[in-house]
Write an enzyme that holds these catalytic residues in place. Structure first.
Site, PDB file in Angstrom:
ATOM      1  CB  ILE A 157      -0.970   0.003   1.210  1.00 43.43           C
ATOM      2  CG1 ILE A 157      -1.754  -1.317   1.245  1.00 43.43           C
ATOM      3  CG2 ILE A 157      -1.900   1.210   1.146  1.00 43.43           C
ATOM      4  CD1 ILE A 157      -2.524  -1.659  -0.032  1.00 43.43           C
ATOM      5  CD  GLU A 363      -3.198   3.074  -9.900  1.00 36.84           C
ATOM      6  OE1 GLU A 363      -4.263   3.257 -10.488  1.00 36.84           O
ATOM      7  OE2 GLU A 363      -2.732   3.843  -9.048  1.00 36.84           O
ATOM      8  CB  SER A 366       0.975  -5.344 -19.140  1.00 37.88           C
ATOM      9  OG  SER A 366       1.695  -4.155 -18.925  1.00 37.88           O
TER      10      SER A 366
HETATM   11  C1  LIG Z   1       5.375  -0.513  -5.356  1.00 37.44           C
HETATM   12  C2  LIG Z   1       3.961  -0.977  -5.357  1.00 37.44           C
HETATM   13  C3  LIG Z   1       2.948  -0.095  -4.932  1.00 37.44           C
HETATM   14  C4  LIG Z   1       1.624  -0.520  -4.892  1.00 37.44           C
HETATM   15  N1  LIG Z   1       0.655   0.330  -4.395  1.00 37.44           N
HETATM   16  C5  LIG Z   1      -0.607  -0.164  -4.157  1.00 37.44           C
HETATM   17  C6  LIG Z   1      -1.587   0.632  -3.476  1.00 37.44           C
HETATM   18  O1  LIG Z   1      -1.346   1.792  -3.121  1.00 37.44           O
HETATM   19  N2  LIG Z   1      -2.798   0.072  -3.210  1.00 37.44           N
HETATM   20  C7  LIG Z   1      -3.117  -1.201  -3.580  1.00 37.44           C
HETATM   21  O2  LIG Z   1      -4.237  -1.649  -3.286  1.00 37.44           O
HETATM   22  N3  LIG Z   1      -2.213  -1.983  -4.248  1.00 37.44           N
HETATM   23  C8  LIG Z   1      -0.976  -1.486  -4.536  1.00 37.44           C
HETATM   24  N4  LIG Z   1      -0.043  -2.267  -5.186  1.00 37.44           N
HETATM   25  C9  LIG Z   1      -0.403  -3.639  -5.553  1.00 37.44           C
HETATM   26  C10 LIG Z   1      -0.578  -3.829  -7.065  1.00 37.44           C
HETATM   27  O3  LIG Z   1      -1.721  -3.179  -7.512  1.00 37.44           O
HETATM   28  C11 LIG Z   1      -0.598  -5.348  -7.304  1.00 37.44           C
HETATM   29  O4  LIG Z   1       0.738  -5.805  -7.123  1.00 37.44           O
HETATM   30  C12 LIG Z   1      -1.090  -5.689  -8.698  1.00 37.44           C
HETATM   31  O5  LIG Z   1      -2.476  -5.455  -8.790  1.00 37.44           O
HETATM   32  C13 LIG Z   1      -0.833  -7.159  -9.070  1.00 37.44           C
HETATM   33  O6  LIG Z   1      -1.265  -8.007  -8.063  1.00 37.44           O
HETATM   34  P1  LIG Z   1      -0.274  -9.126  -7.499  1.00 37.44           P
HETATM   35  O7  LIG Z   1       1.012  -8.480  -7.165  1.00 37.44           O
HETATM   36  O8  LIG Z   1      -0.984  -9.859  -6.428  1.00 37.44           O
HETATM   37  O9  LIG Z   1      -0.012 -10.082  -8.729  1.00 37.44           O
HETATM   38  P2  LIG Z   1      -0.926 -11.304  -9.191  1.00 37.44           P
HETATM   39  O10 LIG Z   1      -2.339 -10.886  -9.312  1.00 37.44           O
HETATM   40  O11 LIG Z   1      -0.621 -12.483  -8.334  1.00 37.44           O
HETATM   41  O12 LIG Z   1      -0.352 -11.553 -10.639  1.00 37.44           O
HETATM   42  C14 LIG Z   1       0.866 -12.268 -10.909  1.00 37.44           C
HETATM   43  C15 LIG Z   1       0.959 -12.500 -12.414  1.00 37.44           C
HETATM   44  O13 LIG Z   1      -0.191 -13.257 -12.880  1.00 37.44           O
HETATM   45  C16 LIG Z   1      -0.837 -12.554 -13.918  1.00 37.44           C
HETATM   46  N5  LIG Z   1      -2.288 -12.795 -13.862  1.00 37.44           N
HETATM   47  C17 LIG Z   1      -3.100 -12.712 -12.783  1.00 37.44           C
HETATM   48  N6  LIG Z   1      -4.364 -12.973 -13.150  1.00 37.44           N
HETATM   49  C18 LIG Z   1      -4.364 -13.224 -14.483  1.00 37.44           C
HETATM   50  C19 LIG Z   1      -5.353 -13.552 -15.447  1.00 37.44           C
HETATM   51  N7  LIG Z   1      -6.662 -13.670 -15.144  1.00 37.44           N
HETATM   52  N8  LIG Z   1      -4.970 -13.752 -16.731  1.00 37.44           N
HETATM   53  C20 LIG Z   1      -3.665 -13.612 -17.085  1.00 37.44           C
HETATM   54  N9  LIG Z   1      -2.681 -13.294 -16.231  1.00 37.44           N
HETATM   55  C21 LIG Z   1      -3.021 -13.105 -14.944  1.00 37.44           C
HETATM   56  C22 LIG Z   1      -0.515 -11.076 -13.660  1.00 37.44           C
HETATM   57  O14 LIG Z   1      -0.659 -10.285 -14.843  1.00 37.44           O
HETATM   58  C23 LIG Z   1       0.929 -11.177 -13.216  1.00 37.44           C
HETATM   59  O15 LIG Z   1       1.767 -11.292 -14.334  1.00 37.44           O
HETATM   60  C24 LIG Z   1       1.294  -1.837  -5.303  1.00 37.44           C
HETATM   61  C25 LIG Z   1       2.295  -2.691  -5.768  1.00 37.44           C
HETATM   62  C26 LIG Z   1       3.608  -2.279  -5.785  1.00 37.44           C
HETATM   63  C27 LIG Z   1       4.659  -3.264  -6.241  1.00 37.44           C
END
Ligand SMILES: Cc1cc2nc3c(=O)[nH]c(=O)nc-3n(C[C@H](O)[C@H](O)[C@H](O)COP(=O)(O)OP(=O)(O)OC[C@H]3O[C@@H](n4cnc5c(N)ncnc54)[C@H](O)[C@@H]3O)c2cc1C
Length: 387
Positions: A157, A363, A366
């Site tokens: 966050i 957010e 890709s």
């Molecule tokens: C520095 C930083 C700041 C952030 N700030 C915030 C914030 O302020 N508030 C907040 O709420 N979140 C925040 N985030 C979280 C960020 O939004 C999430 O990391 C992001 O949404 C991806 O979720 P995940 O990391 O759980 O990856 P996952 O959802 O586990 O994804 C891992 C991989 O699987 C792929 N994948 C997942 N589902 C599918 C699908 N259906 N089809 C194909 N591919 C898929 C993804 O594209 C990715 O390549 C932040 C993250 C970082 C690193």
């Protein structure tokens, strides 16, 4: 079709450019090295009116159009993505959500202080076990006497250790999916609320990133933003603006890559001539310029649709996907133009690459943007393999 900015928009962009060159650029490297979240800079952004640019003046914002907001964010993104993250989170995710979904009391309580930078806010959607599949989040909201009790964890966050208020998305009815989701405005000094710093990031080192724990946090009924079942809509409407902001910041990264590369290539000499004389170096620069301009036009299109009050979700996803991937590619190419000098932080290009890398993840990754665009084109959702 008119691709010209208005005089006012040009002035807003120029003012932001001068502010960034004067106040942001020099701090960016030091803050990155020190992994320091620059609270003073965040206040300066508030003083400039950059933390609530599109928020109505009646609520403490500047009441600017979205194209102008994008122009400001582009400039801040050129200077420092950590500062740009403050603007994007505070303006698009936090203030934008409160302005759109809040009651008169909620707006009055939070917006003026958030827009001025006196207080910071954060957006707590992601959890350790739910990222892209946000609707499955596990943080629980249970009714109590005259309010709710929140239990759960949030991960990654931004601004979470400095925020005075956190938007916390929670499930009111386990098993009901988006229908049970609600969003709560939680003061971070509430009993049972705690945050922890996350270190060791590849980039955005001067941006504050936190994990949050909610351990029996009690909030009154009027802390809910929107109603039960609105939580997912609050999150998606916030991301519609947040993705626009991230895309605009990435145009700034592309522009910074071009500027630094042109400057370096015209000064650096090899084989007796400036390296800009070599066609292979010019190709690297030309490719960056094409990506920057294409990304900028996609951002402007999304901004113009927002200003006309028209649907812009798909166009925003297209802009976010293209601008973020372009920023990574431009930063990588800019390091190539700088040779070994691009590998250290005398020039901004190695930081551009490290900072740009997260923009294709947060957010909505890709892949998620492609699923949104593909679903719109085909009418078939590929979010779930069996849907
Ligand atoms: C520095 C930083 C700041 C952030 N700030 C915030 C914030 O302020 N508030 C907040 O709420 N979140 C925040 N985030 C979280 C960020 O939004 C999430 O990391 C992001 O949404 C991806 O979720 P995940 O990391 O759980 O990856 P996952 O959802 O586990 O994804 C891992 C991989 O699987 C792929 N994948 C997942 N589902 C599918 C699908 N259906 N089809 C194909 N591919 C898929 C993804 O594209 C990715 O390549 C932040 C993250 C970082 C690193």
């Amino acid at each position: 079709m008119n691709l010209e900015l208005t005089d006012e928009q040009r002035l807003i962009s120029e003012t932001a450019r001068e502010f960034v060159d004067r106040e942001v650029v020099d701090r960016a490297r030091d803050n990155d090295r020190a992994e320091k979240f620059d609270r003073e800079l965040a206040s300066m952004l508030g003083d400039m009116g950059y933390l609530g640019a599109p928020v109505a003046e009646a609520h403490g914002g500047r009441g600017l159009d979205h194209v102008s907001y994008g122009l400001i964010v582009e400039q801040i993104g050129r200077g420092d993505s950590a500062a740009r993250t403050v603007v994007s989170v505070q303006t698009s995710l936090v203030c934008g959500s409160i302005e759109r979904w809040g009651t008169a009391e909620q707006k009055q309580r939070w917006l003026p202080r958030l827009c001025s930078g006196e207080a910071l806010g954060c957006f707590g959607l992601t959890e350790p076990d739910t990222g892209s599949d946000a609707a499955s989040l596990r943080t629980r909201a249970e009714p109590s006497d005259g309010g709710w009790v929140l239990n759960g964890q949030k991960m990654w966050i931004s601004l979470g250790n400095f925020a005075e208020v956190a938007l916390i998305f929670a499930q009111t009815e386990p098993g009901s999916g988006p229908k049970g989701l609600a969003c709560f405005l939680v003061p971070t000094d509430s009993a049972g609320f705690s945050s922890q710093e996350i270190h060791g990031k590849l980039g955005l080192r001067a941006s504050d990133t936190a994990s949050l724990a909610l351990d029996g946090v009690e909030v009154p009924e009027d802390a809910m933003l929107g109603g039960i079942g609105d939580g997912f809509k609050v999150a998606m409407s916030a991301l519609d603006s947040g993705r626009y902001s991230v895309a605009a910041g990435c145009v700034g990264i592309c522009d910074g890559c071009v500027a630094s590369s042109v400057s370096y290539a015209t000064e650096r000499r090899q084989f007796g001539v400036p390296i800009a004389r070599f066609q292979l170096v010019q190709e690297l620069i030309a490719d960056m310029i094409v990506k920057r301009d294409a990304a900028r036009l996609l951002v402007w299109r999304a901004g113009m649709l927002k200003d006309e009050g028209k649907p812009s979700t798909i166009e925003t996803s297209i802009a976010k996907l293209y601008a973020t991937e372009s920023a990574v590619e431009c930063a990588n190419a800019a390091i190539q133009v700088h040779g070994g000098s691009g590998y250290v932080d005398d020039h901004p290009v190695e930081r551009y690459l490290r900072d740009a890398r997260v923009t294709t993840l947060y957010e909505g990754t890709s892949q998620i943007q492609k699923l949104i665009i593909g679903r719109d084109a085909t009418g078939i959702s590929a979010f779930l393999p069996y849907e």
